[in-house]
Scaffold this active site. Structure first.
Site, PDB file in Angstrom:
ATOM      1  N   LYS A 112       0.804  -1.095   0.001  1.00  0.00           N
ATOM      2  CA  LYS A 112      -0.042  -0.054  -0.070  1.00  0.00           C
ATOM      3  C   LYS A 112       1.020   1.384   0.140  1.00  0.00           C
ATOM      4  O   LYS A 112       1.993   1.113   0.350  1.00  0.00           O
ATOM      5  CB  LYS A 112      -1.036  -0.125   1.505  1.00  0.00           C
ATOM      6  N   ASP A 134      -6.962   4.775  -5.035  1.00  0.00           N
ATOM      7  CA  ASP A 134      -7.585   4.363  -3.501  1.00  0.00           C
ATOM      8  C   ASP A 134      -8.205   5.831  -3.302  1.00  0.00           C
ATOM      9  O   ASP A 134      -8.345   6.477  -4.333  1.00  0.00           O
ATOM     10  CB  ASP A 134      -6.476   3.961  -2.502  1.00  0.00           C
TER      11      ASP A 134
END
Length: 446
Positions: A128, A168
């Protein structure tokens, strides 16, 4: 040492080594609580330090991102990329641009991503990244300059066979395009290094809809397992971004009625059902606040500063952000008759809220299972890039639906095998963990 003591010791060490990283602590604790029975049956995992290794990222990157605004002023943000685990494939996980981004949030998201990616059945590891940059209120040129600066540093650590980021919160098609252009410029290589790309340069159909559609497919499987479906059900959705919009779209297609959506300022309640065309116009085209909705639909009510969880419903789909449902919210939902909750956002329910749902026999789809549709289609985009080929919308949608069905079935089987029938939280954690643990065992202590 007994399995429970072992897990508690590893968690205590994690707290000491990651002081103040509360979101990461929460994500780890939720997984750890599910794995005690696994270590009882598999002492070899303990002997090989699987848990100690899986909670320590393989690589943590934090870097400076300087850029100039439209007035010529120099701005500086922080960039992050946590490459958590590559046992089953290249790192895969989104980039988040939001003022709240810090190392703890990126680590919690990356840790969740390990198991989520494992559950898809596709060969992708967990990672991430992101930045504390806020795209809101910025011009396209400012966003372009930031993205180019961000990618100039990130490009040193990613690649189609090493690490493949996606979008995201705060990172949509515009931002992916600017970053991809800069990567190509720096590397002189046209490769599938980012997913969520535009359809004209290697993107996949259904990628925009994937997380929202996948969420509803998963919840539909939970309902079918109990002889129910979405037909005629009242649904409350939080959020008004990509996940929420396409969850609403799929619920409507399956015969349910969504009566709420929200943004950071407040929420809309429309007893006639949220008008999707209006919502898309406000959020995807005009990029405005939800207050605009009542201008088109005067019968709807806008409430500022509160969440949607006091509205009675059959099904709740939290699609906004982490920890948006607390214990009191969960009790209110149960009191009002909710039968199913599906997490569209990452970790939107606190640990206490999850306990309330499970203790009251509410069907609960945890994020790592229920919102895995986005990364699943990202992996399908990687496959198409490698083949230099594109599947049709129907082909990708069918693959997505099948992946979500398999995630549900594997979660059910794992929960039942380890004595936690109907607990999809435990089932998803165990099913995701065992695949990664077996790969780590096979590859030695690395």
């Amino acid at each position: 040492m007994q399995a429970k003591q072992y897990v508690e010791k590893v968690y205590e060490d994690l707290l000491k080594r990651n002081e103040g990283q509360v979101e990461f602590h929460q994500a780890a604790k939720e997984v750890f609580n599910s794995l005690i029975s696994v270590f009882e049956k598999h002492p070899e995992y303990v002997e090989n330090g699987i848990l100690e290794r899986i909670v320590e990222p393989e690589r943590q990157l934090m870097f400076r991102v300087p850029w100039t605004d439209d007035k010529g002023n120099v701005q500086v943000n922080r960039g992050f990329r946590v490459q958590f685990n590559s046992a089953i494939g290249p790192y895969k996980g989104g980039l988040r641009f939001h003022p709240s981004v810090n190392l703890s949030i990126i680590k919690f998201l990356g840790f969740e991503q390990i198991f989520k990616n494992s559950l898809t059945g596709l060969p992708i590891g967990g990672g991430k990244g992101g930045s504390d940059f806020d795209p809101k209120g910025k011009s396209d040129r400012e966003i372009m300059r930031f993205c180019q600066s961000f990618m100039t540093e990130l490009s040193k650590y990613i690649g189609q066979d090493m690490d493949v980021p996606a979008g995201d919160i705060g990172v949509g098609g515009r931002e992916i395009g600017y970053m991809y252009g800069q990567y190509k410029r720096l590397k002189t290589s046209y490769e599938g290094v980012l997913t969520g790309k535009g359809l004209t340069y290697g993107g996949s159909l259904v990628r925009t809809e994937a997380t929202g559609y996948g969420l509803v497919y998963f919840v539909d499987e939970m309902l079918k397992g109990k002889g129910k479906n979405f037909e005629g059900k009242t649904v409350v959705v939080s959020g008004a971004g990509n996940v929420a919009i396409y969850a609403i779209e799929k619920v409507h297609q399956l015969g349910g009625k969504v009566i709420t959506c929200s943004d950071s300022n407040g929420y809309i309640y429309d007893e006639n059902g949220i008008n999707l065309d209006t919502l898309k116009k406000i959020k995807e085209v005009e990029r405005k606040r939800l207050t605009e909705y009542v201008k088109y639909h005067p019968q709807a009510k806008y409430t500022e500063g509160k969440g949607v969880w006091s509205i009675p419903c059959d099904i709740a789909l939290p699609c906004a952000t982490q920890n948006e449902i607390n214990e009191e919210d969960a009790k209110t939902l149960v009191k009002n008759g909710v039968i199913a909750v599906g997490e569209g956002a990452n970790m939107p329910s606190t640990l206490e809220a999850i306990d309330v749902f499970l203790n009251n026999k509410v069907l609960f789809g945890p994020a790592k299972a229920a919102n895995a549709g986005g990364v699943a289609v990202s992996a399908l985009e990687m496959s198409q890039n490698s083949m230099r080929y594109s599947w049709t919308f129907e082909e990708v949608d069918a693959k997505l639906k099948n992946i979500m069905k398999n995630i549900y079935e594997n979660s059910v089987k794992a929960a039942k095998k380890y004595g936690f029938e109907d607990n999809y939280v435990v089932g998803a954690n165990i099913a995701g963990f065992i695949k990664v643990a077996e790969a780590m065992m096979a590859q030695g202590i690395v």
